[in-house]
Design an enzyme around this catalytic site. Structure first.
Site, short mmCIF file in Angstrom:
data_model
loop_
_atom_site.label_atom_id
_atom_site.label_comp_id
_atom_site.label_asym_id
_atom_site.label_seq_id
_atom_site.Cartn_x
_atom_site.Cartn_y
_atom_site.Cartn_z
N ASN A 1 -20.82 81.87 9.18
CA ASN A 1 -21.28 80.67 8.48
C ASN A 1 -21.41 79.50 9.44
OD1 ASN A 1 -22.09 80.42 5.85
ND2 ASN A 1 -20.06 81.02 5.10
N ASN B 1 -3.47 80.62 8.52
CA ASN B 1 -4.70 79.85 8.68
C ASN B 1 -4.84 78.99 7.43
OD1 ASN B 1 -7.27 78.87 8.93
ND2 ASN B 1 -8.18 80.84 9.52
N LEU C 1 -21.70 84.53 15.33
CA LEU C 1 -22.68 84.18 14.29
C LEU C 1 -22.08 84.42 12.92
CD1 LEU C 1 -25.80 86.05 15.81
CD2 LEU C 1 -24.88 83.83 16.45
N ARG D 1 -3.23 78.58 13.11
CA ARG D 1 -4.52 78.16 13.63
C ARG D 1 -4.65 76.65 13.44
NH1 ARG D 1 -9.97 77.83 10.74
NH2 ARG D 1 -11.40 77.59 12.47
N HIS E 1 -14.52 77.55 17.51
CA HIS E 1 -14.49 79.02 17.49
C HIS E 1 -13.94 79.60 18.79
CE1 HIS E 1 -18.05 78.34 14.63
NE2 HIS E 1 -17.07 78.81 13.87
N ARG F 1 -25.67 73.90 8.02
CA ARG F 1 -25.67 72.85 9.05
C ARG F 1 -26.94 72.94 9.89
NH1 ARG F 1 -19.78 74.13 11.37
NH2 ARG F 1 -19.60 75.73 9.77
N GLU G 1 -9.53 86.73 14.85
CA GLU G 1 -8.81 85.50 15.25
C GLU G 1 -7.32 85.63 14.97
OE1 GLU G 1 -11.81 83.38 12.98
OE2 GLU G 1 -11.83 81.85 14.53
P1 AMP Z 1 -18.35 84.69 8.52
O1 AMP Z 1 -18.36 83.19 8.52
O2 AMP Z 1 -18.02 85.28 9.86
O3 AMP Z 1 -17.53 85.29 7.41
O4 AMP Z 1 -19.88 85.16 8.23
C1 AMP Z 1 -20.55 84.82 7.04
C2 AMP Z 1 -22.01 85.14 7.19
O5 AMP Z 1 -22.18 86.54 7.49
C3 AMP Z 1 -22.82 84.88 5.91
O6 AMP Z 1 -24.02 84.18 6.23
C4 AMP Z 1 -23.18 86.28 5.44
O7 AMP Z 1 -24.40 86.30 4.77
C5 AMP Z 1 -23.30 87.01 6.76
N1 AMP Z 1 -23.25 88.46 6.59
C6 AMP Z 1 -22.24 89.24 6.16
N2 AMP Z 1 -22.65 90.53 6.06
C7 AMP Z 1 -23.96 90.56 6.42
C8 AMP Z 1 -24.96 91.58 6.52
N3 AMP Z 1 -24.69 92.85 6.22
N4 AMP Z 1 -26.20 91.21 6.91
C9 AMP Z 1 -26.50 89.95 7.21
N5 AMP Z 1 -25.61 88.94 7.14
C10 AMP Z 1 -24.36 89.23 6.75
#
Ligand code: AMP
Length: 396
Positions: A209, A6, A207, A89, A178, A239, A383
């Site tokens: 970033n 990736n 859900l 990817r 995604h 965003r 992924e």
């Molecule tokens: P990703 O893009 O899938 O890596 O997700 C990133 C997002 O997940 C960020 O906004 C983090 O704050 C959120 N995140 C990770 N762990 C937690 C948690 N325990 N509670 C709330 N949000 C989380």
């Protein structure tokens, strides 16, 4: 063994799977490539190493990856020939690529033609394939597209009500992103429910970033919240999500902003960060909201309200809902977000057990209450594994 890659503009993530994909043999992240503070993390056989060193470009990053994989200390591989295929990817496959594909010269040409849709991401993905062709000659490469899963959307879902010419001649349409995550999670959810994915209408909430809400009917994506670009739909870390495009004209014509300033607002200064004024990280926003910070509480409410509305509209689009699936950083880890999203979806038959929702990380993927008509699940996305599965399928 199967290697997955990736490759971003300043990062390289890799994972090496055993041939039958039942084991992850090694994995690594090379970050801040070409920047101050570049580093490499590598893990194999329970051993982990982190090295801070200058990494000037992608070429150097791929050298480091190859060294790590062949380093005697980690005993992963002795010879690149032990890798039977490499899966990559790619962010954007336009409407040319409707599924994963083996890399050929003509595929590379078509990939290059998709750069106009993802000028920040696709060049790095292409560079990654070229690096592998150079460093691992003779090993087949497969490319897996984030957009491909959504190519099954019907015209009414993917064509905007803009002049048709923009769609036909310039490819202006909803593509969605995604897709690799949503496809993996939809199948995994069906497996957990012990039902064929073909029989299910589900909404997948990726859900992280970045956020995608995806309507998946019979295993196919029929609508998705991201569009031509990646800032529409749900508000995200930085965003904006959906807002009236008339605001863009207002910002340019009345407030005298440049188009670059408006672009920065839409992609980098909005969402959780823009509303809270504090952070793009959901953990921090949730914590401050719980401590009484009103703007953080508002940022959280806007986020969950957008998601709830989208789930409702997709249930209508599919004329039913059998399963609601949460995944990615926020979806997998935030009991608060899941609870707030599901509150108010009783009308659709969604009803979660708040106790199980809290302890989901202890291995309870199904968080539905006993009387729920819709199964609500928390499914970790993967992924890399999806890329490896496609790679094996195409190479063998
Ligand atoms: P990703 O893009 O899938 O890596 O997700 C990133 C997002 O997940 C960020 O906004 C983090 O704050 C959120 N995140 C990770 N762990 C937690 C948690 N325990 N509670 C709330 N949000 C989380």
């Amino acid at each position: 063994m199967i290697l997955t890659i990736n490759c971003g503009s300043s990062s390289l993530k890799y994972r090496l799977f055993s041939k039958d994909l039942d084991k992850v043999i090694a994995s690594g992240l090379i970050a801040r490539i070409g920047e101050e503070g570049a580093y490499c993390e590598h893990q194999a056989h329970e051993r982990r190493a982190q090295l801070h060193q200058p990494i000037p470009d992608q070429d150097a990053a791929f050298d480091i990856m190859a060294d790590n994989l062949m380093h005697s200390e980690f005993a992963v591989i002795e010879n690149p020939r032990e890798i039977s295929a490499i899966g990559h990817r790619a962010v954007h496959g336009g409407d040319v690529f409707v599924e994963s594909t083996l890399v050929t010269e003509s595929v590379m040409e078509q990939l290059n033609s998709c750069i106009r849709f993802a000028p920040l991401h696709n060049p790095a993905n292409i560079a990654g394939i070229e690096e592998c062709q150079k460093k691992f000659p003779g090993i087949p490469n497969v490319v897996v597209f984030d957009t491909a899963f959504h190519q099954t959307m019907p015209p009414e879902a993917h064509i905007y009500a803009l002049p048709y010419d923009l769609y036909e001649r310039h490819g202006v349409r909803r593509y969605g992103f995604h897709g690799t995550s949503c496809r993996y999670v939809a199948q995994a959810a069906a497996d957990m429910l012990n039902r064929p994915v073909e029989d299910l209408s589900m909404v997948v909430c990726h859900l992280g970033n970045g956020v995608t809400i995806d309507a998946v009917k019979g295993g196919k994506s029929v609508d998705t919240s991201l569009g031509f670009g990646t800032f529409c739909g749900i508000s995200m870390g930085t965003r904006a999500g959906d807002f009236d495009p008339a605001i863009i004209f207002h910002l340019v014509k009345e407030l005298g902003m440049s188009i670059e300033e408006v672009e920065a607002i839409c992609y980098k200064k909005s969402g959780l960060l823009g509303v809270s004024g504090v952070s793009n990280d959901m953990r921090e926003v949730e914590q401050r909201a719980a401590e009484g910070d009103k703007r953080c509480a508002l940022a959280l409410e806007i986020f969950v309200y957008h998601i709830r509305k989208m789930i409702g509209s997709y249930a209508a689009a599919m004329n039913g809902l059998d399963a609601l699936v949460f995944t990615a950083g926020i979806g997998e880890n935030s009991a608060t977000v899941r609870s707030k999203v599901c509150a108010g979806l009783g009308v659709l038959g969604v009803h979660i057990d708040e106790g199980i929702n809290e302890i989901v990380r202890d291995g309870h993927p199904n968080i539905s209450a006993a009387d729920a008509r819709v199964a609500t699940l928390v499914v970790p996305t993967d992924e890399e594994r999806m890329i490896a599965i496609d790679t094996v399928a195409l190479v063998h």
